[in-house]
Design a protein around this motif. Structure first.
Motif, PDB file in Angstrom:
ATOM      1  N   LEU A 126      14.191  33.978  75.154  1.00  0.00           N
ATOM      2  CA  LEU A 126      13.472  35.091  74.538  1.00  0.00           C
ATOM      3  C   LEU A 126      14.300  35.637  73.384  1.00  0.00           C
ATOM      4  O   LEU A 126      15.487  35.923  73.555  1.00  0.00           O
ATOM      5  N   ILE A 127      13.682  35.753  72.227  1.00  0.00           N
ATOM      6  CA  ILE A 127      14.302  36.401  71.075  1.00  0.00           C
ATOM      7  C   ILE A 127      13.715  37.809  70.985  1.00  0.00           C
ATOM      8  O   ILE A 127      12.491  37.966  70.934  1.00  0.00           O
ATOM      9  N   ALA A 128      14.571  38.810  70.978  1.00  0.00           N
ATOM     10  CA  ALA A 128      14.071  40.187  71.028  1.00  0.00           C
ATOM     11  C   ALA A 128      14.980  41.117  70.243  1.00  0.00           C
ATOM     12  O   ALA A 128      16.148  40.815  69.977  1.00  0.00           O
ATOM     13  N   ASP A 134      10.803  35.580  62.395  1.00  0.00           N
ATOM     14  CA  ASP A 134      11.160  34.887  61.146  1.00  0.00           C
ATOM     15  C   ASP A 134      12.452  35.444  60.558  1.00  0.00           C
ATOM     16  O   ASP A 134      13.290  34.688  60.056  1.00  0.00           O
ATOM     17  N   HIS A 135      12.600  36.767  60.609  1.00  0.00           N
ATOM     18  CA  HIS A 135      13.821  37.375  60.072  1.00  0.00           C
ATOM     19  C   HIS A 135      15.035  36.960  60.902  1.00  0.00           C
ATOM     20  O   HIS A 135      16.098  36.632  60.352  1.00  0.00           O
ATOM     21  N   TYR A 136      14.871  36.952  62.220  1.00  0.00           N
ATOM     22  CA  TYR A 136      15.968  36.519  63.085  1.00  0.00           C
ATOM     23  C   TYR A 136      16.386  35.085  62.741  1.00  0.00           C
ATOM     24  O   TYR A 136      17.576  34.797  62.592  1.00  0.00           O
ATOM     25  N   ILE A 137      15.406  34.184  62.609  1.00  0.00           N
ATOM     26  CA  ILE A 137      15.712  32.788  62.321  1.00  0.00           C
ATOM     27  C   ILE A 137      16.429  32.652  60.980  1.00  0.00           C
ATOM     28  O   ILE A 137      17.339  31.839  60.817  1.00  0.00           O
ATOM     29  N   SER A 138      16.029  33.484  60.019  1.00  0.00           N
ATOM     30  CA  SER A 138      16.660  33.419  58.699  1.00  0.00           C
ATOM     31  C   SER A 138      18.131  33.830  58.755  1.00  0.00           C
ATOM     32  O   SER A 138      18.912  33.476  57.865  1.00  0.00           O
ATOM     33  N   LEU A 139      18.521  34.578  59.786  1.00  0.00           N
ATOM     34  CA  LEU A 139      19.904  35.045  59.905  1.00  0.00           C
ATOM     35  C   LEU A 139      20.813  34.045  60.614  1.00  0.00           C
ATOM     36  O   LEU A 139      22.030  34.176  60.582  1.00  0.00           O
ATOM     37  N   ILE A 140      20.191  33.066  61.268  1.00  0.00           N
ATOM     38  CA  ILE A 140      20.992  32.081  62.010  1.00  0.00           C
ATOM     39  C   ILE A 140      21.637  31.112  61.031  1.00  0.00           C
ATOM     40  O   ILE A 140      20.973  30.496  60.202  1.00  0.00           O
ATOM     41  N   THR A 141      22.932  30.971  61.147  1.00  0.00           N
ATOM     42  CA  THR A 141      23.660  30.030  60.283  1.00  0.00           C
ATOM     43  C   THR A 141      24.109  28.809  61.055  1.00  0.00           C
ATOM     44  O   THR A 141      23.891  27.674  60.635  1.00  0.00           O
ATOM     45  N   LEU A 167      10.022  39.389  70.495  1.00  0.00           N
ATOM     46  CA  LEU A 167       9.535  38.859  69.212  1.00  0.00           C
ATOM     47  C   LEU A 167       9.074  37.415  69.286  1.00  0.00           C
ATOM     48  O   LEU A 167       8.222  36.994  68.515  1.00  0.00           O
ATOM     49  N   GLY A 168       9.640  36.637  70.193  1.00  0.00           N
ATOM     50  CA  GLY A 168       9.242  35.242  70.286  1.00  0.00           C
ATOM     51  C   GLY A 168      10.031  34.516  71.356  1.00  0.00           C
ATOM     52  O   GLY A 168      11.049  35.016  71.857  1.00  0.00           O
ATOM     53  N   MET A 169       9.547  33.334  71.724  1.00  0.00           N
ATOM     54  CA  MET A 169      10.246  32.494  72.678  1.00  0.00           C
ATOM     55  C   MET A 169      10.534  31.151  72.020  1.00  0.00           C
ATOM     56  O   MET A 169       9.692  30.604  71.306  1.00  0.00           O
ATOM     57  N   VAL A 170      11.718  30.626  72.274  1.00  0.00           N
ATOM     58  CA  VAL A 170      12.156  29.371  71.670  1.00  0.00           C
ATOM     59  C   VAL A 170      12.573  28.415  72.774  1.00  0.00           C
ATOM     60  O   VAL A 170      13.299  28.804  73.702  1.00  0.00           O
ATOM     61  N   TYR A 171      12.115  27.175  72.673  1.00  0.00           N
ATOM     62  CA  TYR A 171      12.530  26.146  73.631  1.00  0.00           C
ATOM     63  C   TYR A 171      13.583  25.293  72.966  1.00  0.00           C
ATOM     64  O   TYR A 171      13.307  24.552  72.028  1.00  0.00           O
ATOM     65  N   SER A 227       7.979  43.566  61.151  1.00  0.00           N
ATOM     66  CA  SER A 227       8.092  43.745  59.707  1.00  0.00           C
ATOM     67  C   SER A 227       8.997  42.649  59.176  1.00  0.00           C
ATOM     68  O   SER A 227       9.493  41.805  59.931  1.00  0.00           O
ATOM     69  N   GLU A 228       9.245  42.661  57.884  1.00  0.00           N
ATOM     70  CA  GLU A 228      10.111  41.637  57.293  1.00  0.00           C
ATOM     71  C   GLU A 228      11.517  41.707  57.860  1.00  0.00           C
ATOM     72  O   GLU A 228      12.220  40.695  57.919  1.00  0.00           O
TER      73      GLU A 228
END
Length: 233
Positions: A181-183, A218-225, A170-174, A212-213
């Motif tokens: 890798l976020i997957a 974006d959904h993964y990031i929204s779940l990070i607390t 889904l994306g890569m984050v530095y 999808s939503e």
């Protein structure tokens, strides 16, 4: 906002419009008087910008007009070059090459004083520690992300155990030191993070996926607390 900035914003508001925009609307967008807009329109016309229209009707710039290359101040040059050097050093070979070409283009339009600044090596981003295999894996993963292509991954977990996964990348984050890798992991049926430097191989499959939503970066990031919840499994 100084006059130069206002003229630049005014030019952007007028470019590529199919219909004219009135002086009143322009004044509201730029938070100035209509009288100021009329003076700025005149200044742009005197500078050679092909403005069509007239007072009381509205203005626009001829559709095929292109702005000349922008000039940068000292801080902007430092930021652009530092960012490009980071991409050169810390990304895959394809993006590193693109960053090199971008630096060449930036240098080509700089006046002599800023060109001298660009040539200074006071902010270094060394690349001698970058692993070639890791760079190749990073590029393969990035391509799979762009193509929404499912991948088969072999991986060394944080506890040293060997693992094989089928993933929707889904994306890569530095995170400032390591690419991750976020997957969506089909084994765990949930989001997972995989450090690029722990990946042994990444092979694209013939299967593709849709985001999808509820299935996206974006959904993964929204779940990070809290960062402490990071799971390198």
């Amino acid at each position: 906002m100084n006059k130069a900035e206002r003229l630049f914003q005014l030019t952007n508001l007028l470019r590529g419009r199919r219909t004219a925009i009135t002086a009143r609307t322009l004044a509201e967008k730029l938070n100035v008087s209509e009288r100021t807009i009329y003076r700025d329109i005149q200044a742009l016309e005197l500078s050679g910008i092909p403005i069509e229209g007239e007072a009381g009707i509205g203005y626009r710039i001829r559709h095929n007009f292109e702005l000349p290359p922008l000039m940068f101040n000292r801080s902007e040059i430092i930021a652009l070059l530092l960012g490009s050097r980071m991409v050169q050093a810390w990304s895959d070979k394809e993006l590193a090459g693109a960053a090199s070409r971008a630096i060449e283009k930036i240098n080509a339009i700089l006046p002599d004083d800023l060109k001298a600044l660009a040539e200074q090596q006071t902010l270094l981003v060394p690349d001698y520690f970058v692993n070639s295999k890791q760079s190749d894996i990073s590029q393969a993963v990035r391509k799979a992300i762009e193509n929404k292509q499912r991948i088969y991954l072999t991986y060394n977990r944080a506890d040293g155990e060997y693992s094989e996964r089928i993933l929707d990348p889904l994306g890569m984050v530095y995170w400032g030191g390591k690419w991750t890798l976020i997957a969506w992991c089909h084994l765990r049926e949930n989001y997972r993070e995989f450090r690029i430097d722990r990946i042994n191989s990444a092979s694209p499959s013939d299967e593709y996926f849709q985001t999808s939503e509820q299935h996206s970066l974006d959904h993964y990031i929204s779940l990070i607390t809290y960062p402490a919840e990071t799971d390198y499994s």
